[in-house]
Design a protein around this motif. Sequence first.
Motif, PDB file in Angstrom:
ATOM      1  N   GLU A 277      -7.402   4.391  -7.957  1.00  0.00           N
ATOM      2  CA  GLU A 277      -6.884   3.383  -7.040  1.00  0.00           C
ATOM      3  C   GLU A 277      -7.898   2.262  -6.824  1.00  0.00           C
ATOM      4  O   GLU A 277      -7.611   1.096  -7.028  1.00  0.00           O
ATOM      5  CB  GLU A 277      -6.571   4.005  -5.675  1.00  0.00           C
ATOM      6  CG  GLU A 277      -6.085   5.435  -5.714  1.00  0.00           C
ATOM      7  CD  GLU A 277      -4.585   5.504  -5.795  1.00  0.00           C
ATOM      8  OE1 GLU A 277      -3.962   4.484  -5.519  1.00  0.00           O
ATOM      9  OE2 GLU A 277      -4.038   6.569  -6.141  1.00  0.00           O
ATOM     10  N   LYS A 278      -9.062   2.661  -6.393  1.00  0.00           N
ATOM     11  CA  LYS A 278     -10.064   1.644  -6.090  1.00  0.00           C
ATOM     12  C   LYS A 278     -11.423   2.191  -6.475  1.00  0.00           C
ATOM     13  O   LYS A 278     -11.851   3.223  -5.977  1.00  0.00           O
ATOM     14  CB  LYS A 278     -10.038   1.315  -4.595  1.00  0.00           C
ATOM     15  CG  LYS A 278      -9.401  -0.001  -4.313  1.00  0.00           C
ATOM     16  CD  LYS A 278      -9.773  -0.523  -2.960  1.00  0.00           C
ATOM     17  CE  LYS A 278      -9.107  -1.864  -2.745  1.00  0.00           C
ATOM     18  NZ  LYS A 278      -9.117  -2.260  -1.345  1.00  0.00           N
TER      19      LYS A 278
ATOM     20  N   VAL B 214      -1.305   7.692  -2.123  1.00  0.00           N
ATOM     21  CA  VAL B 214      -2.505   8.014  -2.888  1.00  0.00           C
ATOM     22  C   VAL B 214      -2.145   9.032  -3.975  1.00  0.00           C
ATOM     23  O   VAL B 214      -1.371   9.948  -3.727  1.00  0.00           O
ATOM     24  CB  VAL B 214      -3.579   8.645  -1.970  1.00  0.00           C
ATOM     25  CG1 VAL B 214      -4.839   8.953  -2.751  1.00  0.00           C
ATOM     26  CG2 VAL B 214      -3.863   7.735  -0.808  1.00  0.00           C
ATOM     27  N   ASN B 215      -2.705   8.860  -5.150  1.00  0.00           N
ATOM     28  CA  ASN B 215      -2.593   9.884  -6.178  1.00  0.00           C
ATOM     29  C   ASN B 215      -3.576  10.989  -5.793  1.00  0.00           C
ATOM     30  O   ASN B 215      -4.761  10.925  -6.099  1.00  0.00           O
ATOM     31  CB  ASN B 215      -2.937   9.271  -7.534  1.00  0.00           C
ATOM     32  CG  ASN B 215      -2.957  10.294  -8.650  1.00  0.00           C
ATOM     33  OD1 ASN B 215      -2.950  11.499  -8.407  1.00  0.00           O
ATOM     34  ND2 ASN B 215      -2.979   9.806  -9.868  1.00  0.00           N
TER      35      ASN B 215
ATOM     36  N   PHE C  38       7.224   7.458  -9.645  1.00  0.00           N
ATOM     37  CA  PHE C  38       6.045   7.483  -8.776  1.00  0.00           C
ATOM     38  C   PHE C  38       5.536   6.088  -8.448  1.00  0.00           C
ATOM     39  O   PHE C  38       5.208   5.776  -7.311  1.00  0.00           O
ATOM     40  CB  PHE C  38       4.936   8.307  -9.446  1.00  0.00           C
ATOM     41  CG  PHE C  38       3.669   8.388  -8.636  1.00  0.00           C
ATOM     42  CD1 PHE C  38       3.590   9.224  -7.531  1.00  0.00           C
ATOM     43  CD2 PHE C  38       2.569   7.611  -8.962  1.00  0.00           C
ATOM     44  CE1 PHE C  38       2.433   9.296  -6.774  1.00  0.00           C
ATOM     45  CE2 PHE C  38       1.403   7.674  -8.204  1.00  0.00           C
ATOM     46  CZ  PHE C  38       1.339   8.525  -7.112  1.00  0.00           C
TER      47      PHE C  38
ATOM     48  N   LYS D 289       5.467   4.356  -4.734  1.00  0.00           N
ATOM     49  CA  LYS D 289       4.197   3.995  -4.123  1.00  0.00           C
ATOM     50  C   LYS D 289       4.334   2.706  -3.312  1.00  0.00           C
ATOM     51  O   LYS D 289       3.768   2.589  -2.225  1.00  0.00           O
ATOM     52  CB  LYS D 289       3.166   3.805  -5.241  1.00  0.00           C
ATOM     53  CG  LYS D 289       1.787   4.228  -4.835  1.00  0.00           C
ATOM     54  CD  LYS D 289       0.895   4.320  -6.038  1.00  0.00           C
ATOM     55  CE  LYS D 289      -0.396   3.602  -5.735  1.00  0.00           C
ATOM     56  NZ  LYS D 289      -1.357   3.763  -6.830  1.00  0.00           N
TER      57      LYS D 289
ATOM     58  N   ASP E  96      -8.778   1.280   3.501  1.00  0.00           N
ATOM     59  CA  ASP E  96      -9.758   1.274   2.412  1.00  0.00           C
ATOM     60  C   ASP E  96      -9.074   1.252   1.060  1.00  0.00           C
ATOM     61  O   ASP E  96      -9.492   0.551   0.141  1.00  0.00           O
ATOM     62  CB  ASP E  96     -10.633   2.542   2.482  1.00  0.00           C
ATOM     63  CG  ASP E  96     -11.704   2.420   3.547  1.00  0.00           C
ATOM     64  OD1 ASP E  96     -12.024   1.284   3.934  1.00  0.00           O
ATOM     65  OD2 ASP E  96     -12.208   3.470   3.999  1.00  0.00           O
ATOM     66  N   LEU E  97      -8.026   2.060   0.955  1.00  0.00           N
ATOM     67  CA  LEU E  97      -7.423   2.245  -0.362  1.00  0.00           C
ATOM     68  C   LEU E  97      -6.470   1.120  -0.744  1.00  0.00           C
ATOM     69  O   LEU E  97      -6.347   0.791  -1.914  1.00  0.00           O
ATOM     70  CB  LEU E  97      -6.667   3.580  -0.396  1.00  0.00           C
ATOM     71  CG  LEU E  97      -7.552   4.818  -0.504  1.00  0.00           C
ATOM     72  CD1 LEU E  97      -6.760   6.072  -0.197  1.00  0.00           C
ATOM     73  CD2 LEU E  97      -8.147   4.917  -1.900  1.00  0.00           C
ATOM     74  N   PHE E  98      -5.804   0.544   0.239  1.00  0.00           N
ATOM     75  CA  PHE E  98      -4.707  -0.342  -0.148  1.00  0.00           C
ATOM     76  C   PHE E  98      -4.826  -1.771   0.345  1.00  0.00           C
ATOM     77  O   PHE E  98      -3.921  -2.552   0.145  1.00  0.00           O
ATOM     78  CB  PHE E  98      -3.381   0.244   0.338  1.00  0.00           C
ATOM     79  CG  PHE E  98      -3.103   1.590  -0.247  1.00  0.00           C
ATOM     80  CD1 PHE E  98      -2.975   1.740  -1.614  1.00  0.00           C
ATOM     81  CD2 PHE E  98      -3.011   2.698   0.564  1.00  0.00           C
ATOM     82  CE1 PHE E  98      -2.735   2.974  -2.166  1.00  0.00           C
ATOM     83  CE2 PHE E  98      -2.774   3.946   0.015  1.00  0.00           C
ATOM     84  CZ  PHE E  98      -2.646   4.077  -1.357  1.00  0.00           C
TER      85      PHE E  98
END
Lengths: 247, 251
Positions: free
Chosen positions: A23-24, A126-127, B70, B74, B104-106
Amino acid sequence: MFKWFENIGRYTLLMQKVFSRPEKMRIYRERIMYEMEALGLNSIGLTAIISVFIGAAVTLQMAITLESPFIPQYLIGYATREVMILEFSSTVVALILAGKVGSNIASEIGTMRITEQIDALEIMGVNSASYLILPKIVATVFFFPFLAIFSMLIGITGGYSIAAITGIMKTSDYIDGLQYCFYLSEIWYALVKMVFFAFIVTSISSYCGYYAKGNSLEVGKSSTQAVVISSIAIMICNLVLTQLLRT
Amino acid sequence: MIKAQNIIKSFEGRTVLNDISVEFGTGKTNLIIGRSGSGKTVLLKSLVGLHEVDSGEIYYDDVCFSTLDFKHRKAIRKDVGMIFQGGALLDASTVAENVKLPLDLFTDQSEEEKLERVNDCLKRVNLDNAHNLYPSELSGGMIKRAAIARAIVMNPRYLFCDEPNSGLDPQTSIVIDNLISDITKEYNITTIINTHDMNSVMEIGEKIVFIYEGNKWWEGSKDDILQADNKELNDFVFASAMAKRAKQSIK
Ligand SMILES: Nc1ncnc2c1ncn2[C@@H]1O[C@H](COP(=O)(O)OP(=O)(O)OP(=O)(O)O)[C@@H](O)[C@H]1O
Ligand SMILES: [Mg+2]
């Protein structure tokens, strides 16, 4: 038998998910550093203790077994070195780490599964497989070879110490033996094995945890399973790699 | 709006959801009620895609969610918040880190922006001074509130809550219920709550769906529920001796 094929299939699918695009990157780097500490640095103590004692014991055994005027003493040092580099520092250390790191990973991920933490990650988009497992694999594949080198050094030092303390042989002979017929390729061989073992332990244990279901009993079972299966896989892989790399 | 059409879900041949069709409106607190084991959690998890349904469709507004892969799911998941039955906070992270993780992630926000958002959310659920505590150091009610903060940090359009107040005292339960209800109104969220707590039903139930052994047995509002003449529903609603006496006295 069918169950085995099913498990291998699911394991392959899981690995595909693990190695899909992260993802990051920044988050992953942080997690990798964290796992290196949790899974790698924290295993140094155990590796050191076991290596020093085995190194000493091997030297002692060799010295007692090879006690004969016709066998040169330096062979004891030579034998200790070969045992430590070729099998102990990679295979046996990997087995020990399968016990420590493998059960740790399986119970951690298994607990996250049954307390719905993995579901929570999935809901965020999230994966979860990649987020949880990839950093562990990268960290151990990178760190375990260092543990192997460390184990070689400590084991050989252990042998030297026992020779010095008990006086069962001359330490100068021991040092001569260490240098006798030495090929750097043996160390490479051990490190390559360790990379494979690291992957085996981490991925199998993660798999066992990731598909745990039910309650804490099941998590306990899955962590036992992780240790058993990764140990067997290590032994098989060890034979295959030895055949491939050494002949 | 979230809509389920004829969804069927079974585990190893045992049908747990039997042909359920139901619609949940936007800006409303929708309640799914039913006895333990009736299939509430399975229904909720099917709606968010944690369980794949055997057949039937699920719509998020006008997107058919159940047929998406998937990658496309998402995109929708960014608009979904969920509060799990046990909180499901990440054990290895502090409360603030838990709430911050989706950001943080997105998002590409700066660290200050993220911290500010985390502060806002934690303040919203009255957890100002728990930033650096780990989940193991929280009480049950605090865990639920931290989970709410994490669920709303991305400004979701859909909020799913699995028994948000199980295991809490009546007062704290009402606080949590009102919190969810307020947030729903404030941000016009489609909220779906699983519960078997009759207090919640009477406090915040705008639309109520009663699940009985995997079937949709009854639906209506909290005003209808006391008058309903459905036997299983009445058994559920008036289970306690106190409720039975209250019903007698009304009559
Ligand atoms: N993963 C699963 N595998 C097999 N069966 C399951 C699974 N999850 C739920 N079930 C079954 O589905 C039925 C409904 O369970 P569910 O968790 O939805 O109940 P619930 O209404 O949420 O109950 P509670 O109020 O106690 O949480 C139960 O009989 C349960 O055994
Ligand atoms: Mg439930």
